[in-house]
Design an enzyme around this catalytic site. Structure first.
Site, PDB file in Angstrom:
ATOM      1  N   GLU A 338       0.865  -1.191   0.000  1.00 34.97           N
ATOM      2  CA  GLU A 338       0.000   0.000   0.000  1.00 34.97           C
ATOM      3  C   GLU A 338       0.896   1.233   0.000  1.00 34.97           C
ATOM      4  O   GLU A 338       1.185   1.777  -1.029  1.00 34.97           O
ATOM      5  CB  GLU A 338      -0.946  -0.005   1.203  1.00 34.97           C
ATOM      6  CG  GLU A 338      -1.975  -1.136   1.103  1.00 34.97           C
ATOM      7  CD  GLU A 338      -3.275  -0.831   1.819  1.00 34.97           C
ATOM      8  OE1 GLU A 338      -3.925   0.176   1.536  1.00 34.97           O
ATOM      9  OE2 GLU A 338      -3.641  -1.658   2.678  1.00 34.97           O
ATOM     10  N   GLU A 629      -1.457  -0.915  13.483  1.00 36.16           N
ATOM     11  CA  GLU A 629      -2.718  -0.706  12.770  1.00 36.16           C
ATOM     12  C   GLU A 629      -3.916  -1.113  13.638  1.00 36.16           C
ATOM     13  O   GLU A 629      -4.909  -0.407  13.718  1.00 36.16           O
ATOM     14  CB  GLU A 629      -2.716  -1.527  11.477  1.00 36.16           C
ATOM     15  CG  GLU A 629      -3.985  -1.372  10.660  1.00 36.16           C
ATOM     16  CD  GLU A 629      -3.834  -1.963   9.265  1.00 36.16           C
ATOM     17  OE1 GLU A 629      -2.943  -2.804   9.066  1.00 36.16           O
ATOM     18  OE2 GLU A 629      -4.619  -1.568   8.382  1.00 36.16           O
TER      19      GLU A 629
HETATM   20  C1  BGC Z   1      -5.408   1.199   4.888  1.00 37.50           C
HETATM   21  C2  BGC Z   1      -6.085   2.073   5.906  1.00 37.50           C
HETATM   22  C3  BGC Z   1      -7.113   2.818   5.127  1.00 37.50           C
HETATM   23  C4  BGC Z   1      -8.123   1.795   4.753  1.00 37.50           C
HETATM   24  C5  BGC Z   1      -9.403   2.265   4.172  1.00 37.50           C
HETATM   25  C6  BGC Z   1      -6.410   0.198   4.460  1.00 37.50           C
HETATM   26  O1  BGC Z   1      -5.941  -0.743   3.595  1.00 37.50           O
HETATM   27  O2  BGC Z   1      -4.220   0.652   5.344  1.00 37.50           O
HETATM   28  O3  BGC Z   1      -5.342   2.662   6.830  1.00 37.50           O
HETATM   29  O4  BGC Z   1      -7.608   3.961   5.669  1.00 37.50           O
HETATM   30  O5  BGC Z   1      -7.558   0.783   3.964  1.00 37.50           O
HETATM   31  O6  BGC Z   1     -10.391   1.657   4.826  1.00 37.50           O
END
Ligand code: BGC
Length: 751
Positions: A338, A629
């Site tokens: 990501e 997270e």
């Molecule tokens: C990210 C989050 C993001 C989310 C959206 C994830 O994959 O790591 O932090 O805000 O997706 O729901």
């Protein structure tokens, strides 16, 4: 840089870096040499074999369809008579794999370079040397590079001429660099060499970060060092990298036979540990390894310390969450596939970020991309920069798109600069208009696509979505965004009567639709919401949750006389949940603020000091050096939350930093006191911490708040900058308004 040609290699070069080279002679009397340079991909420019400029990973990440930044470097001191200028370019963000769909080549299918060297002679004569067909293109010792997948540096590589560069005209739009420099920061020596139960050789650098591993080594020609990266070890102490998902993060160094110094130049990794998958010696020369943190070169402005080692570690983890994720753009995480500019995470953390560091320039750049990417209907997406295919309406969400109002307002409040509001007023206004037309109802935001109270604990534990109704969240953020727009307009002296009345109507509609008798309704109608991979039945629709109450209280969506009962209900829900919070991304940042504001600092402290799951100290107790997270990314039994969504470097829950500065030490901006021209000093001493100390370098000057217990007394020391006015409120009820200077008080401790 005008009328300068972009160049590319004459053949496709895939994942390898390439080197564009120009040799030239300089005449007598050179007094000044300035290079403007950029690339599609990531570049390293060198003159006569010496790196140009202090930056790394340039030109950073913008939406390259709209603008590619170029840097200006003075290279006078590095010039000789005979010169070789080279620009090495790897795929980077522009050409490499980017985004969770595994897309490649979002902006271009080949790397490109561009430059203009201006030579000024003593007699005033100027010469311009620019990229063109007379540049030669060579293969590069970096034979593979990708931000997600890692890098291979082969020092045995003999550069091969691929031919002359191909000119493609002024293909990509250039702008002078607007963002902060990206630089190497702290360097960490290995803390320990670990031989894991599986027999793997693992080096612990002691700090999770974004950056890369530099290696100094003298091997035989062709000897290989292959490194894998990880944030954590598993419960057996073995190396664990499954949470990187498809991001391979493998770095390979191939030795020349002489002493080599290796490091990636076109990629970075997020890690604390490395595993030596290949290493040429039986004994590991630990001293050859350094872990180098890389981030935007932000000036530190906030500092905090207290008498509790765990809280100090939490604060450290918040700072490192920011350092790791403020690498040119604000990202969700720096390690897996990501590393994207998720707008929800950005708005959640921006206040804390702006207190920790001076982020004005950093956000000036990113907000520029946000404005450019705002859709014609005002939509602001879940990610910025963003260039994914498909219907963008399924990629915009309450609490994410609201970054458009929250970040400009927050920056204005903290730095007091109206220009931020001027520049972003239309962004803010058009976002509000988007919401206004998003659902069928003008004053409610019903249906649509939302991430909801992401990762909240009240929808059955380990799910991605919380229990709070998305309609309620959507409409609450709608009201909040209109409110911020009105405030911004008022600061700018605009006529905001239309939006002031819209704000009132949204608030009224909120109460009429979601509440009865001063309380949210228990169950709310479910409007159709479609989220990738989920059916709407996965969504719960509760009206009464910790998050719903927090949003109502924090955004002022209730009547004044309803606050007490709502606050009481919030405290009950916390008790019912085992004295724990159940809030996710959207509720958590405001939770402690709300408890402090309703006079329940005791409960705020209880949650703040809690150590079980979920709590801030849970990760600290499990050895975290950055924010996680999930509250329990690593579970009590040592297993992991999941492999598919489990970062150990996600700053969102670090948003509590703002409460640490604002409530523990009590440094807050007073209403109308943007830039700390007017501030409140309302510290909340608690014996458990024994002392707390905070310094904020504001645009007005340094603000300090320090309290410490001495027997049955608490002593307070404050510094208020010249030109500011501070209202000091002490726990004994003493209240006084002061101007610039240092102040000391001693009161009887209440605990
Ligand atoms: C990210 C989050 C993001 C989310 C959206 C994830 O994959 O790591 O932090 O805000 O997706 O729901």
């Amino acid at each position: 840089m005008k009328q300068v040609q972009w160049i590319k290699a004459p053949v496709a070069t895939g994942y390898a870096a390439v080197c564009f080279i120009k040799k030239f002679t300089v005449g007598e009397g050179l007094v000044h040499a300035v290079l403007k340079v950029s690339a599609m991909g990531i570049y390293v420019a060198e003159i006569n074999g010496e790196k140009i400029g202090r930056q790394v990973l340039v030109p950073g990440w913008t939406n390259y369809d709209y603008r590619v930044q170029y840097a200006t470097e003075d290279i006078t001191a590095q010039m000789g008579r005979e010169n070789t200028l080279s620009i090495s370019v790897g795929p980077g963000w522009a050409v490499g794999r980017m985004g969770y769909h595994g897309d490649r080549q979002l902006y271009s299918n080949e790397v490109h370079a561009v430059c203009e060297l201006t030579l000024t002679y003593a007699d005033g004569r100027k010469e311009n040397l620019t990229t063109g067909e007379d540049w030669e293109v060579f293969t590069h010792e970096v034979t593979f590079s990708d931000i997600y997948d890692g890098e291979t540096v082969d020092k045995t590589h003999e550069p091969k001429l691929l031919g002359n560069a191909v000119c493609v005209g002024e293909k990509f739009p250039l702008i002078l660099q607007v963002g902060e420099d990206i630089t190497e920061q702290e360097r960490f020596a290995p803390v320990e060499l670990i031989i894991t139960p599986k027999g793997e050789r693992v080096i612990d650098f002691g700090q999770n970060l974004a950056g890369y591993v530099e290696l100094k080594i003298k091997g035989k020609r062709g000897d290989r060092v292959v490194l894998s990266f990880a944030e954590v070890l598993d419960k057996d102490g073995n190396f664990y990298k499954e949470n990187y998902r498809s991001a391979k993060n493998i770095v390979t160094y191939i030795c020349s036979g002489n002493e080599d110094v290796f490091k990636p130049r076109f990629s970075f990794q997020g890690y604390r540990y490395i595993r030596l998958d290949e290493y040429p010696f039986d004994t590991v020369e630990l001293d050859g390894f350094r872990s180098v943190a890389v981030s935007s070169a932000l000036t530190r402005t906030g500092r905090f310390a207290c008498g509790d080692a765990k809280i100090n570690q939490l604060y450290h983890n918040i700072i490192w969450g920011q350092k790791s994720n403020y690498l040119d753009i604000p990202t969700d995480c720096p390690q897996r596939d990501e590393r994207l500019g998720w707008t929800g995470d950005t708005q959640v953390f921006c206040r804390t970020a702006a207190l920790n560091f001076d982020v004005r320039k950093f956000f000036e750049k990113w907000l520029g991309d946000l404005r450019l990417e705002q859709k014609s209907d005002g939509a602001v997406l879940g990610i910025c920069p963003e260039k994914f295919k498909g219907n963008y309406k399924t990629r915009t969400s309450a609490g994410w798109g609201d970054v458009a109002t929250i970040v400009p307002w927050t920056l204005y409040e903290i730095y007091g600069d109206k220009k931020i509001l001027e520049e972003n007023f239309e962004l803010m206004r058009r976002w509000v208009e988007y919401i206004r037309h998003a659902g069928g109802e003008e004053y409610l935001w019903l249906g649509g696509y939302h991430y909801g109270d992401w990762l909240a604990m009240d929808a059955g534990g380990d799910t991605y979505v919380g229990a709070t109704s998305n309609d309620l969240i959507g409409t609450a953020f709608y009201a909040h965004s209109v409110d911020l727009l009105v405030r911004a307009g008022e600061v700018l002296g605009r006529d905001m009567s239309e939006y002031r009345s819209l704000h009132q109507k949204v608030k009224d509609a909120f109460r009429a639709y979601f509440m009865e008798n001063g309380m949210p309704k228990e169950e709310l109608p479910l409007t159709e919401v479609v989220q990738a991979g989920k059916s709407s039945s996965d969504f719960l629709r509760k009206g009464i949750t910790q998050t719903s109450l927090v949003l109502i209280l924090h955004f002022g969506l209730c009547l004044e006389e309803e606050r007490a009962a709502l606050g009481k209900k919030l405290c009950e829900l916390i008790r019912d949940f085992g004295n724990r919070m159940s809030t996710g991304f959207l509720g958590t940042p405001y939770l402690l603020h709300v408890l402090s504001s309703i006079g329940r600092q005791d409960l705020a402290y209880e949650l703040f000091f809690a150590e079980g799951n979920p709590s801030w100290l849970y990760s600290v107790n499990h050895g975290a050096t950055t924010m996680w997270e999930h509250w329990n990314s690593l579970k009590e039994d040592g297993s992991f939350w999941s492999t598919d969504m489990n970062s150990f470097n996600h700053y969102s829950y670090g948003a509590v930093g703002d409460w640490i500065y604002g409530e523990i030490c009590g440094i807050k901006i007073a209403e109308g006191g943007a830039g700390y021209r007017k501030l409140l000093l309302t510290p909340h001493p608690i014996r458990r911490l024994s002392f707390a100390k905070c310094a904020l370098d504001t645009v007005q000057g340094r603000v300090e708040s320090h309290w410490y217990y001495a027997g049955d007394r608490v002593n307070f020391e404050f510094t208020v900058p010249e030109g500011s006015e501070a209202t000091i409120c002490l726990p004994d009820g003493k209240r006084e308004t002061v101007t610039g200077g240092s102040y000391y008080y001693s009161v009887k401790a209440l605990d």
